[in-house]
Scaffold this motif. Sequence first.
Motif, mmCIF file in Angstrom:
data_model
loop_
_atom_site.group_PDB
_atom_site.id
_atom_site.type_symbol
_atom_site.label_atom_id
_atom_site.label_comp_id
_atom_site.label_asym_id
_atom_site.label_seq_id
_atom_site.Cartn_x
_atom_site.Cartn_y
_atom_site.Cartn_z
ATOM 1 N N ARG A 115 4.129 -16.383 9.340
ATOM 2 C CA ARG A 115 5.181 -16.809 9.397
ATOM 3 C C ARG A 115 5.554 -15.752 10.370
ATOM 4 N N TYR A 116 5.393 -14.067 9.966
ATOM 5 C CA TYR A 116 6.521 -13.444 10.646
ATOM 6 C C TYR A 116 6.071 -11.919 10.838
ATOM 7 N N ALA A 117 4.305 -11.965 10.857
ATOM 8 C CA ALA A 117 4.193 -10.682 10.613
ATOM 9 C C ALA A 117 3.029 -11.129 12.151
ATOM 10 N N ARG A 118 3.460 -11.906 12.695
ATOM 11 C CA ARG A 118 2.498 -12.250 14.099
ATOM 12 C C ARG A 118 3.517 -11.885 15.328
ATOM 13 N N GLY A 119 2.760 -10.588 15.792
ATOM 14 C CA GLY A 119 3.791 -9.527 16.882
ATOM 15 C C GLY A 119 3.132 -8.726 16.842
ATOM 16 N N HIS A 120 4.576 -7.906 16.305
ATOM 17 C CA HIS A 120 3.973 -6.436 15.752
ATOM 18 C C HIS A 120 4.368 -6.434 14.069
ATOM 19 N N ALA A 121 3.676 -5.381 13.943
ATOM 20 C CA ALA A 121 3.265 -4.977 12.647
ATOM 21 C C ALA A 121 2.829 -3.645 12.685
ATOM 22 N N ALA A 122 3.637 -2.978 11.027
ATOM 23 C CA ALA A 122 3.109 -1.923 11.009
ATOM 24 C C ALA A 122 2.056 -2.400 9.370
ATOM 25 N N PHE A 123 0.797 -1.416 9.161
ATOM 26 C CA PHE A 123 0.361 -1.721 7.916
ATOM 27 C C PHE A 123 -0.165 -0.304 6.676
ATOM 28 N N GLN A 124 0.454 -0.630 5.954
ATOM 29 C CA GLN A 124 0.405 1.409 5.173
ATOM 30 C C GLN A 124 -0.231 1.401 3.733
ATOM 31 N N VAL A 125 -1.248 1.901 3.795
ATOM 32 C CA VAL A 125 -2.599 2.550 2.707
ATOM 33 C C VAL A 125 -1.901 3.893 2.586
ATOM 34 N N ASP A 126 -2.249 4.547 1.231
ATOM 35 C CA ASP A 126 -2.078 5.360 0.374
ATOM 36 C C ASP A 126 -3.049 5.293 -1.227
ATOM 37 N N LEU A 127 -2.875 6.731 -1.332
ATOM 38 C CA LEU A 127 -3.720 6.440 -2.273
ATOM 39 C C LEU A 127 -3.056 8.319 -3.212
ATOM 40 N N PHE A 128 -1.800 8.253 -3.945
ATOM 41 C CA PHE A 128 -1.840 9.247 -4.891
ATOM 42 C C PHE A 128 -2.301 9.367 -6.082
ATOM 43 N N ASP A 129 -2.353 10.703 -6.738
ATOM 44 C CA ASP A 129 -2.365 11.462 -7.966
ATOM 45 C C ASP A 129 -1.075 11.639 -8.155
ATOM 46 N N GLU A 130 -0.881 11.132 -9.114
ATOM 47 C CA GLU A 130 0.750 12.340 -9.725
ATOM 48 C C GLU A 130 1.372 12.944 -10.411
ATOM 49 N N GLU A 131 -0.109 12.909 -11.466
ATOM 50 C CA GLU A 131 -0.464 14.101 -12.074
ATOM 51 C C GLU A 131 -1.095 14.874 -11.801
ATOM 52 N N ARG A 132 -1.437 15.087 -9.936
ATOM 53 C CA ARG A 132 -1.955 16.796 -10.270
ATOM 54 C C ARG A 132 -1.027 16.881 -8.709
ATOM 55 N N ARG A 133 -0.180 15.673 -8.104
ATOM 56 C CA ARG A 133 0.499 15.875 -6.904
ATOM 57 C C ARG A 133 -0.636 16.189 -5.400
ATOM 58 N N GLU A 134 -1.368 15.255 -5.701
ATOM 59 C CA GLU A 134 -2.072 14.831 -4.562
ATOM 60 C C GLU A 134 -2.147 13.611 -3.536
ATOM 61 N N GLY A 135 -2.474 13.422 -2.922
ATOM 62 C CA GLY A 135 -2.654 11.972 -2.335
ATOM 63 C C GLY A 135 -2.696 12.356 -0.593
ATOM 64 N N TRP A 136 -2.257 10.929 0.008
ATOM 65 C CA TRP A 136 -2.170 10.942 1.686
ATOM 66 C C TRP A 136 -2.086 9.481 1.847
ATOM 67 N N SER A 137 -1.805 8.987 2.245
ATOM 68 C CA SER A 137 -0.542 8.367 2.449
ATOM 69 C C SER A 137 -0.915 7.971 4.335
ATOM 70 N N VAL A 138 -1.693 6.383 4.830
ATOM 71 C CA VAL A 138 -1.595 6.210 6.673
ATOM 72 C C VAL A 138 -0.702 4.844 7.536
ATOM 73 N N LEU A 139 -0.174 5.017 8.112
ATOM 74 C CA LEU A 139 0.663 4.295 8.636
ATOM 75 C C LEU A 139 0.007 4.194 9.910
#
Length: 189
Positions: A115-139
Amino acid sequence: MERSHGAGAPGRDRESVAEAAPPPAQRTSDEYAGTDRLADDQELMEGADVIEGDDRASFTVLERQTCFNLMGTRDIGRVAFTIDGDAAPTVLPVNYALLDDTVVFRSTLAGTVMRYARGHAAFQVDLFDEERREGWSVLASGRCRWVRDTDELARIPQGRLPLPWAAGDRDQVLKLIPGRVTGRRIHRT
Protein backbone atom coordinates in the motif's frame (compact mmCIF):
# COMPACT_ATOMS: atom_id res chain seq x y z
CA MET A 1 -15.08 10.03 2.06
CA GLU A 2 -13.02 9.16 5.13
CA ARG A 3 -9.71 7.36 4.81
CA SER A 4 -7.48 5.69 7.35
CA HIS A 5 -3.88 6.91 7.50
CA GLY A 6 -2.04 4.48 9.70
CA ALA A 7 -2.47 3.14 13.19
CA GLY A 8 -4.38 5.31 15.57
CA ALA A 9 -5.92 7.53 12.90
CA PRO A 10 -9.01 5.72 11.61
CA GLY A 11 -11.67 7.93 10.14
CA ARG A 12 -9.46 10.98 9.70
CA ASP A 13 -8.81 12.53 6.35
CA ARG A 14 -5.70 14.58 5.49
CA GLU A 15 -7.27 17.93 6.30
CA SER A 16 -8.34 16.95 9.82
CA VAL A 17 -4.94 15.39 10.55
CA ALA A 18 -3.14 18.52 9.32
CA GLU A 19 -5.39 20.83 11.38
CA ALA A 20 -5.18 18.81 14.59
CA ALA A 21 -3.53 20.74 17.41
CA PRO A 22 -0.50 19.19 19.08
CA PRO A 23 -1.13 17.59 22.46
CA PRO A 24 -0.62 19.85 25.46
CA ALA A 25 2.82 19.82 27.10
CA GLN A 26 3.15 17.32 29.91
CA ARG A 27 4.20 18.54 33.36
CA THR A 28 7.50 17.25 34.63
CA SER A 29 7.08 14.35 37.02
CA ASP A 30 8.22 14.78 40.62
CA GLU A 31 10.24 11.61 40.08
CA TYR A 32 12.92 13.75 38.41
CA ALA A 33 12.53 16.80 40.66
CA GLY A 34 16.04 16.37 42.10
CA THR A 35 17.76 16.19 38.71
CA ASP A 36 19.95 19.24 38.12
CA ARG A 37 19.84 20.94 34.75
CA LEU A 38 22.97 22.46 33.23
CA ALA A 39 23.08 26.22 33.27
CA ASP A 40 23.27 27.94 29.87
CA ASP A 41 26.96 28.78 30.39
CA GLN A 42 27.97 25.17 31.19
CA GLU A 43 29.25 22.79 28.54
CA LEU A 44 26.73 20.30 27.24
CA MET A 45 29.07 17.35 27.82
CA GLU A 46 29.46 17.99 31.56
CA GLY A 47 28.66 14.84 33.47
CA ALA A 48 28.10 12.79 30.31
CA ASP A 49 29.98 9.64 29.39
CA VAL A 50 32.10 10.29 26.33
CA ILE A 51 32.99 7.31 24.17
CA GLU A 52 36.18 7.72 22.22
CA GLY A 53 36.52 6.23 18.75
CA ASP A 54 38.75 3.25 18.10
CA ASP A 55 42.05 4.45 16.63
CA ARG A 56 42.48 1.09 14.89
CA ALA A 57 39.13 1.39 13.09
CA SER A 58 38.97 2.56 9.50
CA PHE A 59 35.87 4.03 7.85
CA THR A 60 35.46 3.64 4.08
CA VAL A 61 32.85 5.07 1.73
CA LEU A 62 32.00 2.36 -0.81
CA GLU A 63 31.75 2.69 -4.57
CA ARG A 64 28.35 2.07 -6.19
CA GLN A 65 29.28 -1.31 -7.70
CA THR A 66 30.77 -2.48 -4.40
CA CYS A 67 27.44 -1.62 -2.76
CA PHE A 68 25.58 -3.78 -5.29
CA ASN A 69 28.10 -6.61 -4.82
CA LEU A 70 27.51 -6.54 -1.06
CA MET A 71 23.72 -6.34 -1.47
CA GLY A 72 23.91 -9.48 -3.61
CA THR A 73 25.38 -11.44 -0.67
CA ARG A 74 22.34 -11.03 1.59
CA ASP A 75 18.64 -11.88 1.31
CA ILE A 76 17.08 -9.86 4.16
CA GLY A 77 16.92 -6.09 4.14
CA ARG A 78 14.69 -3.26 5.30
CA VAL A 79 12.39 -1.21 3.11
CA ALA A 80 11.61 2.32 4.34
CA PHE A 81 8.67 4.43 3.20
CA THR A 82 6.23 6.98 4.52
CA ILE A 83 2.59 6.39 5.35
CA ASP A 84 0.22 9.27 4.64
CA GLY A 85 -0.21 11.34 7.78
CA ASP A 86 2.78 9.85 9.64
CA ALA A 87 5.65 12.17 10.49
CA ALA A 88 8.32 9.47 10.59
CA PRO A 89 9.14 6.79 8.04
CA THR A 90 8.06 3.19 8.49
CA VAL A 91 10.81 0.58 8.17
CA LEU A 92 9.98 -3.10 7.67
CA PRO A 93 12.18 -6.15 7.05
CA VAL A 94 11.69 -8.10 3.84
CA ASN A 95 13.26 -11.05 2.09
CA TYR A 96 14.68 -9.85 -1.23
CA ALA A 97 16.79 -10.70 -4.25
CA LEU A 98 19.09 -8.44 -6.23
CA LEU A 99 18.49 -8.87 -9.95
CA ASP A 100 20.51 -6.72 -12.36
CA ASP A 101 21.02 -3.97 -9.73
CA THR A 102 17.29 -3.98 -8.93
CA VAL A 103 15.92 -4.95 -5.52
CA VAL A 104 12.99 -7.36 -5.88
CA PHE A 105 10.79 -8.52 -3.00
CA ARG A 106 7.33 -9.92 -2.32
CA SER A 107 4.30 -8.63 -0.46
CA THR A 108 0.65 -9.42 0.02
CA LEU A 109 -1.90 -7.47 -1.98
CA ALA A 110 -3.31 -5.84 1.16
CA GLY A 111 0.04 -5.52 2.97
CA THR A 112 1.49 -2.29 4.35
CA VAL A 113 4.48 -2.51 2.03
CA MET A 114 2.22 -2.91 -1.01
CA ARG A 115 0.00 0.00 0.00
CA TYR A 116 2.65 2.53 0.92
CA ALA A 117 6.09 1.59 -0.48
CA ARG A 118 5.04 2.13 -4.09
CA GLY A 119 6.42 5.43 -5.32
CA HIS A 120 9.63 6.44 -3.57
CA ALA A 121 11.25 4.15 -1.03
CA ALA A 122 14.62 3.36 0.50
CA PHE A 123 16.20 -0.01 1.08
CA GLN A 124 18.94 -0.85 3.56
CA VAL A 125 21.08 -3.94 3.88
CA ASP A 126 23.90 -4.46 6.33
CA LEU A 127 26.12 -7.01 8.00
CA PHE A 128 27.87 -6.40 11.32
CA ASP A 129 30.23 -8.38 13.51
CA GLU A 130 29.63 -6.88 16.94
CA GLU A 131 32.48 -8.78 18.56
CA ARG A 132 35.08 -7.49 16.08
CA ARG A 133 33.24 -4.14 15.70
CA GLU A 134 33.35 -4.41 11.91
CA GLY A 135 30.72 -4.35 9.22
CA TRP A 136 29.11 -2.60 6.31
CA SER A 137 25.85 -0.92 5.46
CA VAL A 138 24.31 -0.06 2.09
CA LEU A 139 21.38 2.29 1.51
CA ALA A 140 19.61 2.44 -1.86
CA SER A 141 16.76 4.78 -2.65
CA GLY A 142 14.64 5.22 -5.72
CA ARG A 143 11.36 4.36 -7.40
CA CYS A 144 9.48 1.34 -6.10
CA ARG A 145 6.77 -0.16 -8.24
CA TRP A 146 4.44 -3.13 -8.39
CA VAL A 147 5.40 -5.66 -11.07
CA ARG A 148 2.16 -6.80 -12.71
CA ASP A 149 3.21 -7.40 -16.31
CA THR A 150 3.30 -11.17 -16.93
CA ASP A 151 6.23 -10.86 -19.37
CA GLU A 152 8.26 -8.92 -16.80
CA LEU A 153 7.38 -11.44 -14.09
CA ALA A 154 8.42 -14.27 -16.42
CA ARG A 155 11.88 -12.64 -16.83
CA ILE A 156 12.58 -13.09 -13.11
CA PRO A 157 14.62 -16.31 -12.97
CA GLN A 158 12.72 -19.15 -11.34
CA GLY A 159 13.80 -19.72 -7.78
CA ARG A 160 15.59 -16.34 -7.46
CA LEU A 161 13.01 -14.76 -5.16
CA PRO A 162 13.63 -15.98 -1.63
CA LEU A 163 10.78 -17.55 0.29
CA PRO A 164 9.42 -15.01 2.79
CA TRP A 165 9.91 -15.86 6.44
CA ALA A 166 6.48 -14.42 7.29
CA ALA A 167 3.43 -16.66 7.11
CA GLY A 168 0.83 -16.23 4.39
CA ASP A 169 0.92 -15.82 0.65
CA ARG A 170 3.36 -13.20 -0.54
CA ASP A 171 2.35 -13.46 -4.17
CA GLN A 172 2.80 -9.87 -5.28
CA VAL A 173 6.20 -8.66 -6.52
CA LEU A 174 7.63 -5.18 -6.06
CA LYS A 175 10.88 -3.82 -7.38
CA LEU A 176 12.98 -0.90 -6.30
CA ILE A 177 15.22 0.61 -8.95
CA PRO A 178 17.94 2.48 -7.05
CA GLY A 179 18.76 5.97 -8.18
CA ARG A 180 21.04 6.78 -5.26
CA VAL A 181 23.21 4.12 -3.66
CA THR A 182 25.55 4.79 -0.75
CA GLY A 183 27.55 2.46 1.40
CA ARG A 184 30.01 2.47 4.25
CA ARG A 185 32.35 -0.10 5.71
CA ILE A 186 34.11 0.01 9.05
CA HIS A 187 36.97 -2.35 9.77
CA ARG A 188 39.84 -2.61 12.19
CA THR A 189 43.46 -2.55 11.16
